[in-house]
Design an enzyme around this catalytic site. Structure first.
Site, PDB file in Angstrom:
ATOM      1  N   SER A  52      46.592  43.754  79.716  1.00  0.00           N
ATOM      2  CA  SER A  52      46.098  42.474  79.486  1.00  0.00           C
ATOM      3  C   SER A  52      45.094  42.083  80.451  1.00  0.00           C
ATOM      4  CB  SER A  52      47.515  41.723  79.670  1.00  0.00           C
ATOM      5  OG  SER A  52      48.439  42.142  78.853  1.00  0.00           O
TER       6      SER A  52
HETATM    7  N1  SAM Z   1      51.998  45.260  80.002  1.00  0.00           N
HETATM    8  C1  SAM Z   1      50.854  46.052  79.452  1.00  0.00           C
HETATM    9  C2  SAM Z   1      50.083  46.451  80.499  1.00  0.00           C
HETATM   10  O1  SAM Z   1      50.245  46.131  81.509  1.00  0.00           O
HETATM   11  O2  SAM Z   1      49.085  47.368  80.238  1.00  0.00           O
HETATM   12  C3  SAM Z   1      50.095  45.458  78.257  1.00  0.00           C
HETATM   13  C4  SAM Z   1      51.055  45.421  77.084  1.00  0.00           C
HETATM   14  S1  SAM Z   1      49.825  45.563  75.647  1.00  0.00           S
HETATM   15  C5  SAM Z   1      49.320  43.814  75.574  1.00  0.00           C
HETATM   16  C6  SAM Z   1      51.531  45.196  74.651  1.00  0.00           C
HETATM   17  C7  SAM Z   1      52.352  46.461  74.296  1.00  0.00           C
HETATM   18  O3  SAM Z   1      53.578  46.311  73.752  1.00  0.00           O
HETATM   19  C8  SAM Z   1      51.523  47.585  73.384  1.00  0.00           C
HETATM   20  O4  SAM Z   1      51.306  48.592  74.224  1.00  0.00           O
HETATM   21  C9  SAM Z   1      52.512  47.774  72.401  1.00  0.00           C
HETATM   22  O5  SAM Z   1      52.539  49.020  71.753  1.00  0.00           O
HETATM   23  C10 SAM Z   1      53.835  47.226  72.801  1.00  0.00           C
HETATM   24  N2  SAM Z   1      54.918  46.868  71.842  1.00  0.00           N
HETATM   25  C11 SAM Z   1      54.508  46.163  70.746  1.00  0.00           C
HETATM   26  N3  SAM Z   1      55.848  45.954  69.919  1.00  0.00           N
HETATM   27  C12 SAM Z   1      56.743  46.663  70.858  1.00  0.00           C
HETATM   28  C13 SAM Z   1      58.085  46.903  70.768  1.00  0.00           C
HETATM   29  N4  SAM Z   1      58.901  46.437  69.563  1.00  0.00           N
HETATM   30  N5  SAM Z   1      58.709  47.519  71.587  1.00  0.00           N
HETATM   31  C14 SAM Z   1      58.154  48.166  72.684  1.00  0.00           C
HETATM   32  N6  SAM Z   1      56.812  47.810  72.867  1.00  0.00           N
HETATM   33  C15 SAM Z   1      56.218  47.153  71.882  1.00  0.00           C
END
Ligand code: SAM
Length: 207
Positions: A52
């Site tokens: 992000s």
């Molecule tokens: N917090 C992260 C960072 O600091 O890099 C950014 C995360 S990114 C914007 C969102 C993440 O949520 C992705 O890696 C995606 O695969 C994950 N995601 C989406 N749906 C999910 C779920 N049901 N359970 C766990 N992770 C999930």
């Protein structure tokens, strides 16, 4: 990054600013993107996912109002950068990522940086992580169409949950507080996240 993107937009918590100064953001992205590591936007991390924008990380963290003793659940480990910030600011961090390849990479970086208070799991975070619940804080770093009930259940009384809620294309950052079993919601403004996909999130065929 701190002086130009973070402080002027109202992030005043000194512990957050200190953690962001300390953590090497380039460790969480591929070498070919290192020159962009501190820029004011998200960056790709593989599997169609992103690390992000730094300001959004700071804002969501400030909304959690961490004092240092909380047990925190993060849904959407991604690169692990947000997990590292949380590790600096609180006692225990649990993080769930849907893609094994991302959670494994994040585990490696978190270990290399020496954090002992973070546990990363692969799975569907929309159902929470019951084994270690309840949590004092929950942060969801992917966009939900509604707040997953399992996460509200796993939030402690006096707990805070921060989650982007809205459509696939734009959301509002919602801060949920649980007080004496009651739920209070507040919006911190607009944001855009990749979708939260899972049992209580978007279905893959809806994307
Ligand atoms: N917090 C992260 C960072 O600091 O890099 C950014 C995360 S990114 C914007 C969102 C993440 O949520 C992705 O890696 C995606 O695969 C994950 N995601 C989406 N749906 C999910 C779920 N049901 N359970 C766990 N992770 C999930």
């Amino acid at each position: 990054m701190i002086r130009i993107q973070i402080e002027p937009r109202g992030i005043t918590d000194k512990r957050i600013l200190e953690a962001m100064r300390k953590i090497p953001r380039e460790k969480f992205i591929e070498e070919k993107l290192w020159s962009s590591a501190y820029e004011d936007h998200p960056l790709p991390i593989g599997e169609g996912q992103t690390i992000s924008q730094p300001y959004i990380v700071a804002l969501m963290t400030q909304c959690l109002n961490l004092k240092g003793n909380e047990k925190v659940l993060e849904i959407g480990t991604g690169s692990g950068y947000q997990s590292a910030i949380l590790a600096e600011l609180t006692k225990e961090v649990y993080s769930v990522e849907r893609f094994a390849v991302l959670s494994e990479k994040a585990k490696t970086v978190i270990e290399e940086l020496g954090y002992k208070n973070v546990q990363i799991f692969t799975g569907d975070g929309t159902v929470g992580l019951r084994d270690f619940s309840p949590y004092d804080r929950i942060i969801v770093t992917a966009a939900a169409h509604e707040i997953p009930s399992a996460l509200v259940e796993q939030l402690n009384d006096n707990g805070i949950l921060v989650i982007p809620v809205g459509s696939l294309y734009s959301q509002e950052l919602i801060v949920v507080e649980k007080k004496a079993g009651k739920i209070y919601k507040n919006s911190e403004g607009g944001c855009v996240f990749v979708p939260l996909i899972g049992k209580y999130g978007w279905q893959a065929n809806e994307l």
